[in-house]
Design a protein around this motif. Sequence first.
Motif, PDB file in Angstrom:
ATOM      1  N   VAL A   1     -18.685   6.297  35.848  1.00  0.00           N
ATOM      2  CA  VAL A   1     -17.995   7.126  36.513  1.00  0.00           C
ATOM      3  C   VAL A   1     -18.225   7.142  38.056  1.00  0.00           C
ATOM      4  CG1 VAL A   1     -17.647   9.701  37.159  1.00  0.00           C
ATOM      5  CG2 VAL A   1     -17.979   8.657  34.683  1.00  0.00           C
ATOM      6  N   ARG A   2     -19.279   7.048  38.579  1.00  0.00           N
ATOM      7  CA  ARG A   2     -19.732   6.831  39.906  1.00  0.00           C
ATOM      8  C   ARG A   2     -19.229   5.487  40.686  1.00  0.00           C
ATOM      9  NH1 ARG A   2     -24.485   9.657  37.777  1.00  0.00           N
ATOM     10  NH2 ARG A   2     -24.533  11.863  38.700  1.00  0.00           N
ATOM     11  N   THR A   3     -19.381   4.424  39.853  1.00  0.00           N
ATOM     12  CA  THR A   3     -19.341   3.271  40.609  1.00  0.00           C
ATOM     13  C   THR A   3     -18.011   2.533  40.479  1.00  0.00           C
ATOM     14  OG1 THR A   3     -20.536   2.280  38.827  1.00  0.00           O
ATOM     15  CG2 THR A   3     -21.573   2.915  41.005  1.00  0.00           C
ATOM     16  N   THR A   4     -17.275   3.015  39.521  1.00  0.00           N
ATOM     17  CA  THR A   4     -16.044   2.074  38.988  1.00  0.00           C
ATOM     18  C   THR A   4     -14.871   3.268  39.316  1.00  0.00           C
ATOM     19  OG1 THR A   4     -15.782   2.618  36.758  1.00  0.00           O
ATOM     20  CG2 THR A   4     -17.389   0.830  37.367  1.00  0.00           C
ATOM     21  N   ASP A   5     -13.730   2.437  38.976  1.00  0.00           N
ATOM     22  CA  ASP A   5     -12.437   3.185  39.139  1.00  0.00           C
ATOM     23  C   ASP A   5     -12.125   3.755  37.726  1.00  0.00           C
ATOM     24  OD1 ASP A   5     -11.792   0.868  38.063  1.00  0.00           O
ATOM     25  OD2 ASP A   5     -10.369   0.266  39.342  1.00  0.00           O
ATOM     26  N   LEU A   6     -12.886   4.014  36.890  1.00  0.00           N
ATOM     27  CA  LEU A   6     -12.393   4.568  35.592  1.00  0.00           C
ATOM     28  C   LEU A   6     -11.617   5.570  35.644  1.00  0.00           C
ATOM     29  CD1 LEU A   6     -13.355   4.475  32.341  1.00  0.00           C
ATOM     30  CD2 LEU A   6     -15.094   6.049  32.784  1.00  0.00           C
ATOM     31  N   SER A   7     -10.652   5.740  34.935  1.00  0.00           N
ATOM     32  CA  SER A   7      -9.789   6.860  34.946  1.00  0.00           C
ATOM     33  C   SER A   7     -10.256   8.027  34.338  1.00  0.00           C
ATOM     34  CB  SER A   7      -8.345   6.542  34.281  1.00  0.00           C
ATOM     35  OG  SER A   7      -8.625   6.591  32.695  1.00  0.00           O
ATOM     36  N   SER A   8      -9.606   9.065  34.943  1.00  0.00           N
ATOM     37  CA  SER A   8     -10.295  10.458  34.468  1.00  0.00           C
ATOM     38  C   SER A   8     -10.091  10.771  32.949  1.00  0.00           C
ATOM     39  CB  SER A   8      -9.579  11.799  34.948  1.00  0.00           C
ATOM     40  OG  SER A   8      -9.759  11.672  36.680  1.00  0.00           O
ATOM     41  N   LYS A   9      -9.033  10.085  32.362  1.00  0.00           N
ATOM     42  CA  LYS A   9      -8.805  10.401  30.956  1.00  0.00           C
ATOM     43  C   LYS A   9      -9.609   9.511  30.212  1.00  0.00           C
ATOM     44  CE  LYS A   9      -4.813   9.209  27.632  1.00  0.00           C
ATOM     45  NZ  LYS A   9      -3.522   8.869  27.412  1.00  0.00           N
ATOM     46  N   ASP A  10      -9.922   8.222  30.609  1.00  0.00           N
ATOM     47  CA  ASP A  10     -10.972   7.492  29.794  1.00  0.00           C
ATOM     48  C   ASP A  10     -12.246   8.235  29.899  1.00  0.00           C
ATOM     49  OD1 ASP A  10      -8.951   5.647  28.971  1.00  0.00           O
ATOM     50  OD2 ASP A  10      -9.101   4.386  30.698  1.00  0.00           O
ATOM     51  N   ALA A  11     -12.539   8.780  31.218  1.00  0.00           N
ATOM     52  CA  ALA A  11     -13.918   9.115  31.299  1.00  0.00           C
ATOM     53  C   ALA A  11     -14.164  10.433  30.519  1.00  0.00           C
ATOM     54  CB  ALA A  11     -14.241   9.375  32.727  1.00  0.00           C
ATOM     55  N   MET A  12     -12.883  11.623  30.444  1.00  0.00           N
ATOM     56  CA  MET A  12     -13.123  12.628  29.571  1.00  0.00           C
ATOM     57  C   MET A  12     -13.217  12.290  28.045  1.00  0.00           C
ATOM     58  SD  MET A  12     -13.459  15.017  31.584  1.00  0.00           S
ATOM     59  CE  MET A  12     -13.297  16.388  30.270  1.00  0.00           C
ATOM     60  N   ALA A  13     -12.666  11.265  27.795  1.00  0.00           N
ATOM     61  CA  ALA A  13     -12.719  10.585  26.210  1.00  0.00           C
ATOM     62  C   ALA A  13     -14.021  10.397  25.867  1.00  0.00           C
ATOM     63  CB  ALA A  13     -11.586   9.761  25.972  1.00  0.00           C
ATOM     64  N   ALA A  14     -14.464   9.639  26.640  1.00  0.00           N
ATOM     65  CA  ALA A  14     -16.145   9.142  26.640  1.00  0.00           C
ATOM     66  C   ALA A  14     -17.115  10.174  26.675  1.00  0.00           C
ATOM     67  CB  ALA A  14     -16.507   8.126  27.554  1.00  0.00           C
ATOM     68  N   ILE A  15     -16.581  11.106  27.599  1.00  0.00           N
ATOM     69  CA  ILE A  15     -17.534  12.396  27.545  1.00  0.00           C
ATOM     70  C   ILE A  15     -17.363  13.392  26.188  1.00  0.00           C
ATOM     71  CG2 ILE A  15     -18.032  14.488  28.732  1.00  0.00           C
ATOM     72  CD1 ILE A  15     -17.320  13.220  31.392  1.00  0.00           C
ATOM     73  N   ASP A  16     -16.239  13.402  25.785  1.00  0.00           N
ATOM     74  CA  ASP A  16     -16.108  13.957  24.525  1.00  0.00           C
ATOM     75  C   ASP A  16     -16.770  13.450  23.437  1.00  0.00           C
ATOM     76  OD1 ASP A  16     -14.622  16.253  25.927  1.00  0.00           O
ATOM     77  OD2 ASP A  16     -12.418  15.292  25.380  1.00  0.00           O
ATOM     78  N   HIS A  17     -16.619  12.186  23.200  1.00  0.00           N
ATOM     79  CA  HIS A  17     -17.325  11.330  22.121  1.00  0.00           C
ATOM     80  C   HIS A  17     -18.742  11.556  22.129  1.00  0.00           C
ATOM     81  CE1 HIS A  17     -17.998   8.123  19.326  1.00  0.00           C
ATOM     82  NE2 HIS A  17     -18.839   7.695  20.309  1.00  0.00           N
ATOM     83  N   LEU A  18     -19.334  11.566  23.485  1.00  0.00           N
ATOM     84  CA  LEU A  18     -20.855  11.651  23.445  1.00  0.00           C
ATOM     85  C   LEU A  18     -21.044  13.218  23.124  1.00  0.00           C
ATOM     86  CD1 LEU A  18     -21.511   9.398  26.506  1.00  0.00           C
ATOM     87  CD2 LEU A  18     -22.291   9.011  24.172  1.00  0.00           C
ATOM     88  N   ARG A  19     -20.228  14.065  23.747  1.00  0.00           N
ATOM     89  CA  ARG A  19     -20.643  15.557  23.429  1.00  0.00           C
ATOM     90  C   ARG A  19     -20.720  15.836  21.619  1.00  0.00           C
ATOM     91  NH1 ARG A  19     -20.598  19.792  26.657  1.00  0.00           N
ATOM     92  NH2 ARG A  19     -19.472  18.572  28.457  1.00  0.00           N
ATOM     93  N   GLU A  20     -19.788  15.126  21.220  1.00  0.00           N
ATOM     94  CA  GLU A  20     -19.477  15.320  19.678  1.00  0.00           C
ATOM     95  C   GLU A  20     -20.834  14.722  19.061  1.00  0.00           C
ATOM     96  OE1 GLU A  20     -16.068  13.265  18.310  1.00  0.00           O
ATOM     97  OE2 GLU A  20     -14.899  14.653  19.218  1.00  0.00           O
ATOM     98  N   GLN A  21     -21.620  13.740  19.530  1.00  0.00           N
ATOM     99  CA  GLN A  21     -22.614  13.223  18.872  1.00  0.00           C
ATOM    100  C   GLN A  21     -23.956  14.136  19.264  1.00  0.00           C
ATOM    101  OE1 GLN A  21     -23.343   8.798  19.181  1.00  0.00           O
ATOM    102  NE2 GLN A  21     -21.300   8.934  20.412  1.00  0.00           N
ATOM    103  N   VAL A  22     -23.730  14.771  20.451  1.00  0.00           N
ATOM    104  CA  VAL A  22     -24.960  15.333  20.980  1.00  0.00           C
ATOM    105  C   VAL A  22     -24.746  16.777  20.034  1.00  0.00           C
ATOM    106  CG1 VAL A  22     -25.822  16.892  22.719  1.00  0.00           C
ATOM    107  CG2 VAL A  22     -25.421  14.811  23.248  1.00  0.00           C
TER     108      VAL A  22
END
Length: 409
Positions: A59-80
Amino acid sequence: MSSDPWGRVDETGTVYVRTADGEKVVGSWQAGSPDEALAYFERKYEGLVVEIGLLEKRVRTTDLSSKDAMAAIDHLREQVDAHHAVGDLDALRGRLDKLVELVEARREERKAQRARQSEEARQAKEALVVEAEELAQSDQWRAAGERLRALVDTWKGLPRLDRKSDDELWHRFSHARSAFSKRRKQHFAQLDAQREDARRIKEQLVAEAEALSGSTDWGPTAARYRDLMAQWKAAGRAQREHEEELWNRFRGAQDVFFAARSSVFAERDAEQAENLKLKEELAGEAEKLLPITDLKAARAAFRAINERWEAIGHVPRDARPKVEGRMHTVERAIQEAEEAEWRRTNPEARARAAGLTGQLQAAVDKLKGQIEQARAQGNTAKAEKLERELEGRQALLDQALKGLQEFGG
């Protein structure tokens, strides 16, 4: 039973994790010892830590889109939130919350950046449209055409605006290009027509120039060639493929004529220079007859010189007055001598001169007698009047005597 700061395993093999909301069941472990169970779920936790760390870096160093970043965050949050790991799950949730804030901030930043870029693109396209509309009125066909093509390339490199704005600006841009192309096409069509007219006119001029090239009527033909040249310049340029060929023919015809004229004039100038030399010699020969002492011999000699003079021909125009003046001077001297001789030998003129002299002599003698008589009588006034009259008669007598002397007596 086995435990660590973040989890424990009870007597039944059930694994728990400690959270701010209390203990949560992680799972059941029957395959080994409680320590092995905690170690297993701790590794699961370390795996989540690694994944979250990697996502934070992306998120800090690449041009990862907000949509893909939020999807990845949601996926990790589900695991947590599934509590299938032993460790500080609340800390992981905190990191994920901060990551959400970062993604949202990045999204707003990108949104603002896109808005700036869009506005910059709008301004750039509007500038291109304004320049294109100005170029549409230009008569610098090549430069303006090249510039319009460059503007198209620039346009293609700019980001698109919203559809309505982009379409409106493109319509103006395209219309300006079309207007320029239409004007340029009309201009060159008109230019082609003018050049075709020029070609027809110049073909006629060439035909006349070629017809005149053999003329020996030097003066009028040279003047006509000057007229043809003026018409050539006034006709304008023909098409490039015709202009050079027509000009070569036109100039070639003139060169033929003027070369022939120059050759003739050179021969004529050489001949006239030789004629001048001969006439100067004759003028010198005639001048030796002066002064006239033997009129008959001088007249015969001058006649012979003049016959040779007339046979010589023309001399250069600027030298003519001087050399002919020398001959005329001799001719006038002979004519004056002839007039003097005629006066001297004319019997009638001599008789008239003698009669007039006799009359004046008689009048003078008579006046002298009358003066003597008046003085004898003491009439001084009459004597003085008669003396004044005598002076006038005496002057006339002296003039008459001089004229009589010209006749030889």
